[in-house]
Scaffold this motif. Sequence first.
Motif, PDB file in Angstrom:
ATOM      1  N   UNK A   1       0.819  -1.205   0.000  1.00  0.00           N
ATOM      2  CA  UNK A   1       0.000   0.000   0.000  1.00  0.00           C
ATOM      3  C   UNK A   1       0.857   1.260   0.000  1.00  0.00           C
ATOM      4  N   UNK A   2       0.461   2.194  -0.847  1.00  0.00           N
ATOM      5  CA  UNK A   2       1.135   3.480  -0.978  1.00  0.00           C
ATOM      6  C   UNK A   2       0.093   4.592  -0.949  1.00  0.00           C
ATOM      7  N   UNK A   3       0.576   5.811  -0.749  1.00  0.00           N
ATOM      8  CA  UNK A   3      -0.301   6.983  -0.810  1.00  0.00           C
ATOM      9  C   UNK A   3       0.411   8.121  -1.517  1.00  0.00           C
ATOM     10  N   UNK A   4      -0.355   8.893  -2.262  1.00  0.00           N
ATOM     11  CA  UNK A   4       0.099  10.144  -2.853  1.00  0.00           C
ATOM     12  C   UNK A   4      -0.657  11.274  -2.172  1.00  0.00           C
ATOM     13  N   UNK A   5       0.084  12.232  -1.624  1.00  0.00           N
ATOM     14  CA  UNK A   5      -0.535  13.335  -0.907  1.00  0.00           C
ATOM     15  C   UNK A   5       0.020  14.661  -1.404  1.00  0.00           C
ATOM     16  N   UNK A   6      -0.869  15.543  -1.826  1.00  0.00           N
ATOM     17  CA  UNK A   6      -0.440  16.863  -2.290  1.00  0.00           C
ATOM     18  C   UNK A   6      -0.220  17.769  -1.080  1.00  0.00           C
ATOM     19  N   UNK A   7       0.967  18.413  -1.029  1.00  0.00           N
ATOM     20  CA  UNK A   7       1.220  19.338   0.071  1.00  0.00           C
ATOM     21  C   UNK A   7       1.445  20.768  -0.407  1.00  0.00           C
ATOM     22  N   UNK A   8       1.483  20.973  -1.721  1.00  0.00           N
ATOM     23  CA  UNK A   8       1.614  22.327  -2.253  1.00  0.00           C
ATOM     24  C   UNK A   8       0.905  22.398  -3.596  1.00  0.00           C
TER      25      UNK A   8
ATOM     26  N   UNK B   1       1.188  26.808 -11.695  1.00  0.00           N
ATOM     27  CA  UNK B   1       1.808  25.969 -12.708  1.00  0.00           C
ATOM     28  C   UNK B   1       2.227  24.644 -12.102  1.00  0.00           C
ATOM     29  N   UNK B   2       2.484  23.660 -12.965  1.00  0.00           N
ATOM     30  CA  UNK B   2       2.890  22.347 -12.480  1.00  0.00           C
ATOM     31  C   UNK B   2       4.146  22.447 -11.632  1.00  0.00           C
ATOM     32  N   UNK B   3       5.027  23.395 -11.971  1.00  0.00           N
ATOM     33  CA  UNK B   3       6.275  23.546 -11.228  1.00  0.00           C
ATOM     34  C   UNK B   3       6.030  23.963  -9.787  1.00  0.00           C
ATOM     35  N   UNK B   4       4.847  24.537  -9.510  1.00  0.00           N
ATOM     36  CA  UNK B   4       4.532  24.990  -8.162  1.00  0.00           C
ATOM     37  C   UNK B   4       3.846  23.915  -7.322  1.00  0.00           C
ATOM     38  N   UNK B   5       3.404  22.840  -7.952  1.00  0.00           N
ATOM     39  CA  UNK B   5       2.704  21.778  -7.245  1.00  0.00           C
ATOM     40  C   UNK B   5       3.690  20.712  -6.793  1.00  0.00           C
ATOM     41  N   UNK B   6       3.400  20.097  -5.654  1.00  0.00           N
ATOM     42  CA  UNK B   6       4.279  19.048  -5.140  1.00  0.00           C
ATOM     43  C   UNK B   6       3.469  18.074  -4.292  1.00  0.00           C
ATOM     44  N   UNK B   7       3.844  16.806  -4.409  1.00  0.00           N
ATOM     45  CA  UNK B   7       3.193  15.728  -3.680  1.00  0.00           C
ATOM     46  C   UNK B   7       4.259  14.929  -2.928  1.00  0.00           C
ATOM     47  N   UNK B   8       3.792  14.045  -2.058  1.00  0.00           N
ATOM     48  CA  UNK B   8       4.651  13.048  -1.430  1.00  0.00           C
ATOM     49  C   UNK B   8       4.143  11.667  -1.801  1.00  0.00           C
ATOM     50  N   UNK B   9       5.070  10.780  -2.157  1.00  0.00           N
ATOM     51  CA  UNK B   9       4.763   9.371  -2.425  1.00  0.00           C
ATOM     52  C   UNK B   9       5.354   8.558  -1.282  1.00  0.00           C
ATOM     53  N   UNK B  10       4.510   7.855  -0.536  1.00  0.00           N
ATOM     54  CA  UNK B  10       4.944   7.153   0.668  1.00  0.00           C
ATOM     55  C   UNK B  10       4.304   5.773   0.719  1.00  0.00           C
TER      56      UNK B  10
END
Length: 214
Positions: A155-162, A169-178
């Motif tokens: 099991x994994x999760x993708x979480x957007x933190x920004x 823009x896409x360059x401003x977005x960021x997620x964590x993969x855990x």
Amino acid sequence: MDGEGGDGLRDYHGKRDFGRTGEPAGRQAPGEGGSAGEGGAPRFVVQIHDASTLHFDFRLQVADVLKSWSVPKGPSADPSDKRLAVPTEDHPLEYEEFEGVIPAGEYGGGTVIVWDRGTYEPLSHDRRGRPVDFAESLAHGHARFRLHGAKLHGEYALTRFRGGPDGGAAADAAWLLVKTAGAGRGHGTPDPRRARSARTGRTLARVAAEEGEA
């Protein structure tokens, strides 16, 4: 991320000259071909991409596209590792099979191998435990799933933190993969230059040598 606003493959097509690159143009219609796993399970693929920077591309099939994130350090089987994942444009389903050399001067120029691939189970649910549509969970910024790959399992999760689905823009977005569940500590990501393709068994260097002069 690019594509969250429903642009489909517009950004993908706009960045590429298919007269030069061997990447798929994505002409396959939804439901055609072998893009779904057994029983119709959605697909995932992790590619190693030796472009201007060496990184991993993590892609999940959502409807008729591959939602995509650039993961600089690659996905980890160790639940204590939180890996940065930067959203990129949606890719066509056929990209799961792509392995080769993108010509210099083209967007993403460099060598690509398929490090892992397989199917995944959406696990997202609401506070009452009811299943939530996977595309909706991504739009809300948190999605859980179970991978069934040749190398990645569990099991994994993708979480957007920004950033947000329609903001910046896409360059401003960021997620964590855990990795969120597993027995004990897993292994980190292997050295990408020594890693072998799950599709052909080749390394980045081997693909570059065999296809770079083609």
